[in-house]
Design a protein around this motif. Structure first.
Motif, mmCIF file in Angstrom:
data_model
loop_
_atom_site.group_PDB
_atom_site.id
_atom_site.type_symbol
_atom_site.label_atom_id
_atom_site.label_comp_id
_atom_site.label_asym_id
_atom_site.label_seq_id
_atom_site.Cartn_x
_atom_site.Cartn_y
_atom_site.Cartn_z
ATOM 1 N N LEU A 18 0.828 -1.204 0.000
ATOM 2 C CA LEU A 18 0.000 0.000 0.000
ATOM 3 C C LEU A 18 0.866 1.259 0.000
ATOM 4 C CD1 LEU A 18 -2.858 -0.897 2.499
ATOM 5 C CD2 LEU A 18 -2.953 -0.800 0.004
ATOM 6 N N ARG A 19 1.982 1.233 0.736
ATOM 7 C CA ARG A 19 2.884 2.389 0.756
ATOM 8 C C ARG A 19 3.513 2.624 -0.602
ATOM 9 N NH1 ARG A 19 3.584 1.110 6.001
ATOM 10 N NH2 ARG A 19 5.213 -0.443 5.801
ATOM 11 N N GLN A 20 3.838 1.556 -1.318
ATOM 12 C CA GLN A 20 4.518 1.679 -2.605
ATOM 13 C C GLN A 20 3.552 1.903 -3.763
ATOM 14 O OE1 GLN A 20 7.027 -1.680 -3.178
ATOM 15 N NE2 GLN A 20 8.438 -1.107 -1.550
ATOM 16 N N ARG A 21 2.286 1.847 -3.519
ATOM 17 C CA ARG A 21 1.300 1.960 -4.590
ATOM 18 C C ARG A 21 1.424 3.274 -5.357
ATOM 19 N NH1 ARG A 21 -4.896 0.947 -3.275
ATOM 20 N NH2 ARG A 21 -4.110 -1.162 -3.073
ATOM 21 N N GLY A 22 1.699 4.371 -4.661
ATOM 22 C CA GLY A 22 1.767 5.660 -5.321
ATOM 23 C C GLY A 22 3.171 6.119 -5.651
ATOM 24 N N ASP A 23 4.179 5.268 -5.506
ATOM 25 C CA ASP A 23 5.557 5.660 -5.788
ATOM 26 C C ASP A 23 5.776 5.864 -7.278
ATOM 27 O OD1 ASP A 23 6.163 5.528 -3.168
ATOM 28 O OD2 ASP A 23 7.443 3.761 -3.280
ATOM 29 N N LEU A 24 6.580 6.853 -7.576
ATOM 30 C CA LEU A 24 6.929 7.152 -8.959
ATOM 31 C C LEU A 24 8.418 7.448 -8.987
ATOM 32 C CD1 LEU A 24 6.083 7.828 -11.884
ATOM 33 C CD2 LEU A 24 5.750 10.168 -11.109
ATOM 34 N N THR A 25 9.156 6.709 -9.775
ATOM 35 C CA THR A 25 10.590 6.904 -9.887
ATOM 36 C C THR A 25 10.890 7.658 -11.172
ATOM 37 O OG1 THR A 25 10.987 4.847 -8.707
ATOM 38 C CG2 THR A 25 12.828 5.750 -9.951
ATOM 39 N N ILE A 26 11.690 8.716 -11.045
ATOM 40 C CA ILE A 26 12.055 9.532 -12.195
ATOM 41 C C ILE A 26 13.569 9.625 -12.247
ATOM 42 C CG2 ILE A 26 11.901 11.819 -13.223
ATOM 43 C CD1 ILE A 26 9.264 12.139 -11.734
ATOM 44 N N TRP A 27 14.129 9.357 -13.411
ATOM 45 C CA TRP A 27 15.563 9.499 -13.601
ATOM 46 C C TRP A 27 15.811 10.831 -14.287
ATOM 47 C CZ3 TRP A 27 13.197 4.785 -13.981
ATOM 48 C CH2 TRP A 27 13.709 3.787 -13.157
ATOM 49 N N VAL A 28 16.732 11.599 -13.721
ATOM 50 C CA VAL A 28 17.061 12.914 -14.262
ATOM 51 C C VAL A 28 18.538 12.903 -14.629
ATOM 52 C CG1 VAL A 28 17.104 15.383 -13.786
ATOM 53 C CG2 VAL A 28 15.321 13.963 -12.781
ATOM 54 N N LYS A 29 18.849 13.384 -15.818
ATOM 55 C CA LYS A 29 20.245 13.418 -16.269
ATOM 56 C C LYS A 29 21.053 14.401 -15.432
ATOM 57 C CE LYS A 29 19.629 12.138 -21.072
ATOM 58 N NZ LYS A 29 19.995 12.456 -22.444
ATOM 59 N N ASP A 30 22.361 14.155 -15.372
ATOM 60 C CA ASP A 30 23.253 15.036 -14.618
ATOM 61 C C ASP A 30 23.236 16.452 -15.168
ATOM 62 O OD1 ASP A 30 24.017 13.047 -12.857
ATOM 63 O OD2 ASP A 30 25.711 12.407 -14.114
ATOM 64 N N GLU A 31 23.057 16.594 -16.480
ATOM 65 C CA GLU A 31 23.013 17.926 -17.083
ATOM 66 C C GLU A 31 21.807 18.714 -16.548
ATOM 67 O OE1 GLU A 31 23.052 15.123 -19.172
ATOM 68 O OE2 GLU A 31 25.214 15.136 -19.492
ATOM 69 N N ALA A 32 20.696 18.029 -16.398
ATOM 70 C CA ALA A 32 19.505 18.699 -15.877
ATOM 71 C C ALA A 32 19.667 19.018 -14.398
ATOM 72 C CB ALA A 32 18.273 17.836 -16.104
ATOM 73 N N LEU A 33 20.316 18.139 -13.656
ATOM 74 C CA LEU A 33 20.534 18.403 -12.236
ATOM 75 C C LEU A 33 21.441 19.609 -12.016
ATOM 76 C CD1 LEU A 33 20.884 14.881 -10.603
ATOM 77 C CD2 LEU A 33 19.025 16.521 -10.375
ATOM 78 N N SER A 34 22.383 19.818 -12.924
ATOM 79 C CA SER A 34 23.259 20.978 -12.782
ATOM 80 C C SER A 34 22.487 22.277 -12.986
ATOM 81 C CB SER A 34 24.432 20.891 -13.758
ATOM 82 O OG SER A 34 23.969 20.990 -15.089
ATOM 83 N N LEU A 35 21.353 22.212 -13.691
ATOM 84 C CA LEU A 35 20.513 23.389 -13.911
ATOM 85 C C LEU A 35 19.360 23.475 -12.907
ATOM 86 C CD1 LEU A 35 20.276 23.121 -17.787
ATOM 87 C CD2 LEU A 35 21.757 24.645 -16.472
#
Length: 61
Positions: A18-35
Protein backbone atom coordinates in the motif's frame (compact mmCIF):
# COMPACT_ATOMS: atom_id res chain seq x y z
CA UNK A 1 -19.79 -8.71 -11.49
CA UNK A 2 -19.34 -9.75 -7.87
CA UNK A 3 -16.42 -8.46 -5.84
CA UNK A 4 -13.88 -11.04 -4.84
CA UNK A 5 -12.93 -11.26 -1.20
CA UNK A 6 -9.29 -11.71 -0.24
CA UNK A 7 -8.00 -12.85 3.11
CA UNK A 8 -4.82 -10.98 4.04
CA UNK A 9 -2.37 -13.33 5.70
CA UNK A 10 0.85 -11.32 5.49
CA UNK A 11 0.06 -7.89 6.94
CA UNK A 12 3.61 -6.43 6.75
CA UNK A 13 3.83 -7.21 3.02
CA UNK A 14 0.31 -5.89 2.45
CA UNK A 15 1.06 -2.62 4.27
CA UNK A 16 4.31 -2.17 2.32
CA UNK A 17 2.46 -2.73 -0.97
CA UNK A 18 0.00 0.00 0.00
CA UNK A 19 2.88 2.39 0.76
CA UNK A 20 4.52 1.68 -2.60
CA UNK A 21 1.30 1.96 -4.59
CA UNK A 22 1.77 5.66 -5.32
CA UNK A 23 5.56 5.66 -5.79
CA UNK A 24 6.93 7.15 -8.96
CA UNK A 25 10.59 6.90 -9.89
CA UNK A 26 12.06 9.53 -12.19
CA UNK A 27 15.56 9.50 -13.60
CA UNK A 28 17.06 12.91 -14.26
CA UNK A 29 20.24 13.42 -16.27
CA UNK A 30 23.25 15.04 -14.62
CA UNK A 31 23.01 17.93 -17.08
CA UNK A 32 19.51 18.70 -15.88
CA UNK A 33 20.53 18.40 -12.24
CA UNK A 34 23.26 20.98 -12.78
CA UNK A 35 20.51 23.39 -13.91
CA UNK A 36 18.23 22.51 -10.98
CA UNK A 37 19.31 25.29 -8.62
CA UNK A 38 18.54 28.92 -9.41
CA UNK A 39 21.15 31.55 -10.12
CA UNK A 40 21.87 34.05 -7.39
CA UNK A 41 19.77 37.16 -7.61
CA UNK A 42 21.64 40.43 -8.18
CA UNK A 43 18.76 42.66 -7.09
CA UNK A 44 17.26 42.98 -3.64
CA UNK A 45 15.01 40.26 -2.34
CA UNK A 46 15.11 36.66 -1.23
CA UNK A 47 17.23 34.16 -3.07
CA UNK A 48 15.31 31.58 -5.12
CA UNK A 49 16.16 27.92 -4.44
CA UNK A 50 14.99 26.32 -7.67
CA UNK A 51 15.44 27.29 -11.31
CA UNK A 52 12.61 27.88 -13.75
CA UNK A 53 13.50 24.53 -15.34
CA UNK A 54 12.97 22.68 -12.04
CA UNK A 55 9.66 24.40 -11.36
CA UNK A 56 8.40 23.73 -14.89
CA UNK A 57 9.39 20.07 -14.65
CA UNK A 58 7.57 19.58 -11.36
CA UNK A 59 4.46 21.33 -12.62
CA UNK A 60 4.50 19.21 -15.77
CA UNK A 61 4.58 16.00 -13.74
Amino acid sequence: MAKQKYQVTNWPAYNESLRQRGDLTIWVKDEALSLWTARRRTSRGGQPKYSDLAITLCLTL
